[in-house]
Write an enzyme that holds these catalytic residues in place. Structure first.
Site, PDB file in Angstrom:
ATOM      1  N   CYS A   1      -6.517  14.383   6.656  1.00 10.95           N
ATOM      2  CA  CYS A   1      -6.369  13.003   7.112  1.00 10.95           C
ATOM      3  C   CYS A   1      -7.719  12.428   7.517  1.00 10.95           C
ATOM      4  CB  CYS A   1      -5.399  12.944   8.293  1.00 10.95           C
ATOM      5  SG  CYS A   1      -5.284  11.322   9.066  1.00 10.95           S
TER       6      CYS A   1
ATOM      7  N   ASN B   1      -8.938  -0.087   7.070  1.00  9.86           N
ATOM      8  CA  ASN B   1      -7.755   0.709   7.366  1.00  9.86           C
ATOM      9  C   ASN B   1      -7.412   0.578   8.843  1.00  9.86           C
ATOM     10  OD1 ASN B   1      -5.728   2.606   7.586  1.00  9.86           O
ATOM     11  ND2 ASN B   1      -7.040   4.372   7.194  1.00  9.86           N
TER      12      ASN B   1
ATOM     13  N   GLU C   1     -13.946   4.585   5.370  1.00 12.19           N
ATOM     14  CA  GLU C   1     -12.943   5.129   6.273  1.00 12.19           C
ATOM     15  C   GLU C   1     -13.508   5.386   7.663  1.00 12.19           C
ATOM     16  OE1 GLU C   1     -10.142   5.238   7.307  1.00 12.19           O
ATOM     17  OE2 GLU C   1      -8.987   6.831   6.341  1.00 12.19           O
TER      18      GLU C   1
ATOM     19  N   ASP D   1      -5.988  10.385  -3.035  1.00  9.44           N
ATOM     20  CA  ASP D   1      -6.713  11.490  -2.402  1.00  9.44           C
ATOM     21  C   ASP D   1      -8.043  11.741  -3.121  1.00  9.44           C
ATOM     22  OD1 ASP D   1      -4.784  11.737  -0.481  1.00  9.44           O
ATOM     23  OD2 ASP D   1      -3.819  13.482  -1.345  1.00  9.44           O
TER      24      ASP D   1
ATOM     25  N   ASP E   1      -0.727  15.909   5.798  1.00 12.27           N
ATOM     26  CA  ASP E   1      -1.606  15.228   4.838  1.00 12.27           C
ATOM     27  C   ASP E   1      -2.885  16.043   4.656  1.00 12.27           C
ATOM     28  OD1 ASP E   1      -2.784  13.312   3.200  1.00 12.27           O
ATOM     29  OD2 ASP E   1      -3.498  12.104   4.893  1.00 12.27           O
TER      30      ASP E   1
ATOM     31  N   HIS F   1      -7.366   4.424  -4.892  1.00 13.22           N
ATOM     32  CA  HIS F   1      -8.667   4.817  -4.347  1.00 13.22           C
ATOM     33  C   HIS F   1      -8.812   6.332  -4.410  1.00 13.22           C
ATOM     34  CE1 HIS F   1      -7.013   5.962  -0.356  1.00 13.22           C
ATOM     35  NE2 HIS F   1      -6.376   4.807  -0.343  1.00 13.22           N
TER      36      HIS F   1
ATOM     37  N   TYR G   1       0.839  -1.185   0.000  1.00 10.02           N
ATOM     38  CA  TYR G   1       0.000   0.000   0.000  1.00 10.02           C
ATOM     39  C   TYR G   1       0.882   1.245   0.000  1.00 10.02           C
ATOM     40  CZ  TYR G   1      -3.528   3.424   1.336  1.00 10.02           C
ATOM     41  OH  TYR G   1      -4.351   4.523   1.366  1.00 10.02           O
TER      42      TYR G   1
ATOM     43  N   ASP H   1      -2.972   5.641  -2.717  1.00  8.19           N
ATOM     44  CA  ASP H   1      -3.935   6.625  -2.232  1.00  8.19           C
ATOM     45  C   ASP H   1      -3.867   7.837  -3.158  1.00  8.19           C
ATOM     46  OD1 ASP H   1      -5.285   8.614  -0.866  1.00  8.19           O
ATOM     47  OD2 ASP H   1      -4.111   8.458   0.970  1.00  8.19           O
TER      48      ASP H   1
ATOM     49  N   GLU I   1     -11.329   9.453  -2.967  1.00  7.85           N
ATOM     50  CA  GLU I   1     -12.222   9.688  -1.836  1.00  7.85           C
ATOM     51  C   GLU I   1     -13.229  10.792  -2.122  1.00  7.85           C
ATOM     52  OE1 GLU I   1      -9.457  12.342   1.097  1.00  7.85           O
ATOM     53  OE2 GLU I   1      -8.684  10.419   0.395  1.00  7.85           O
TER      54      GLU I   1
ATOM     55  N   ARG J   1     -13.282   5.496  -1.846  1.00 10.65           N
ATOM     56  CA  ARG J   1     -13.228   5.681  -0.401  1.00 10.65           C
ATOM     57  C   ARG J   1     -14.288   6.698   0.003  1.00 10.65           C
ATOM     58  NH1 ARG J   1      -8.111   8.253   2.996  1.00 10.65           N
ATOM     59  NH2 ARG J   1      -9.405   9.738   4.165  1.00 10.65           N
TER      60      ARG J   1
END
Length: 299
Positions: free
Chosen positions: A126, A213, A191, A91, A62, A116, A48, A89, A118, A161
């Site tokens: 985050c 996660n 999440e 974002d 982040d 992914h 990952y 990731d 989101e 996500r």
């Protein structure tokens, strides 16, 4: 020697088969290319690549400060170092629908097995911090549709996500997960679930692979692999764990250097040079060119 000899298309096909196998896939987070190779050596199922880790690697929080180019470049460096599938990731897709489309193709070209996207407001924060905001349903679905339409390899995994659990509750997360699947998402990343029962509720709502996660110091309890398998999860990540361990060890090492003036007392905690050379396949380079490997390392 050098990079993985396995083609990205084959990694993607194998990843799809693994997700369909019924076995929970374990994907620790790599913080650099060498750690990805260590993850493979230790027998895990995949790698990952965390947006939080990539941000931290640059000394940044982040909160959506990294660019597509920075993330794709680093993701490529990590993914090409292992035969394992790597997912990244992405974002919010670095923008809206057209940006999401470009992101997918850049990550395909970088050799990733999937990504992914989101549903947070851009720029994001985050997923385990308070004060998150999510986009409206239409925007969230547009991002997924754009991602699906843009991919060229049908085995490239488009995971959606959703961060809505922390904003509007579990029922909203269940509803959004269903709609993201209807929009074409191959998998769902719910999440900041608060309990195994919440994971189970998402599992009952959709018939696609689900990711759990298990990040430390966050909103979710740190469930075991077996606990997650028992509620039907298909994939588990530990996104920042190796970075946290490495930075903790580095901090202790600097303290020892400051206090003792040398690191003799920590030698037993270090990766031995011989183990490092084995991990990077120094001998393989030597077989390719005898002038490279002309010495031995004594333990």
């Amino acid at each position: 020697m050098l990079y993985s000899q396995k083609r990205p298309a084959d990694k993607r096909a194998d990843f799809r088969a693994a997700l369909a196998s019924g076995e929970l896939q374990r994907f620790p987070g790599a913080f650099n290319p060498l750690s990805a190779r260590l993850i493979e050596q230790k027998g895990f199922d995949g790698v990952y690549i965390s947006g939080a880790v990539l941000s931290a690697d640059l000394g940044l929080p982040d909160i959506g400060l990294t660019t597509l180019t920075e993330v794709a470049t680093r993701a490529k460096q990590i993914a090409r170092m292992t035969d394992l599938p790597a997912i990244v990731d992405a974002d919010t897709g670095f923008g809206e629908a057209m940006n999401v489309a470009r992101t997918v193709q850049e990550m395909e070209d970088a050799g990733l097995a999937g990504l992914h996207i989101e549903d947070q407001v851009n720029p994001k924060r985050c997923g385990h911090l308070d004060g998150k905001q999510v986009v409206d349903e239409n925007t969230a679905l547009q991002r997924v549709r754009a991602a699906v339409d843009a991919r060229r390899d049908p085995n490239f995994l488009i995971m959606a996500r959703t961060d809505i659990r922390a904003v509007d509750g579990l029922a909203a997360a269940v509803d959004r997960a269903k709609k993201l699947v209807d929009a074409g998402a191959d998998a769902i990343f719910p999440e900041a679930m608060a309990s195994l029962d919440e994971f189970a509720a998402i599992r009952a709502a959709v018939d696609v692979p689900l990711l759990a996660n298990m990040t430390e110091f966050g909103k979710s309890e740190l469930f075991t692999v077996q606990q997650l398998a028992d509620v039907g999860m298909n994939l588990v990540i530990w996104p920042v764990s190796l970075l946290r361990l490495a930075m903790g060890a580095a901090s202790r090492g600097l303290d020892e250097l400051e206090n003792a003036g040398r690191l003799t007392g920590l030698l037993d905690q270090m990766q031995h040079r011989a183990d490092l050379y084995d991990l990077i396949d120094y001998e393989g380079y030597g077989r390719f060119d005898d002038s490279v490997f002309t010495f031995t390392v004594e333990r």
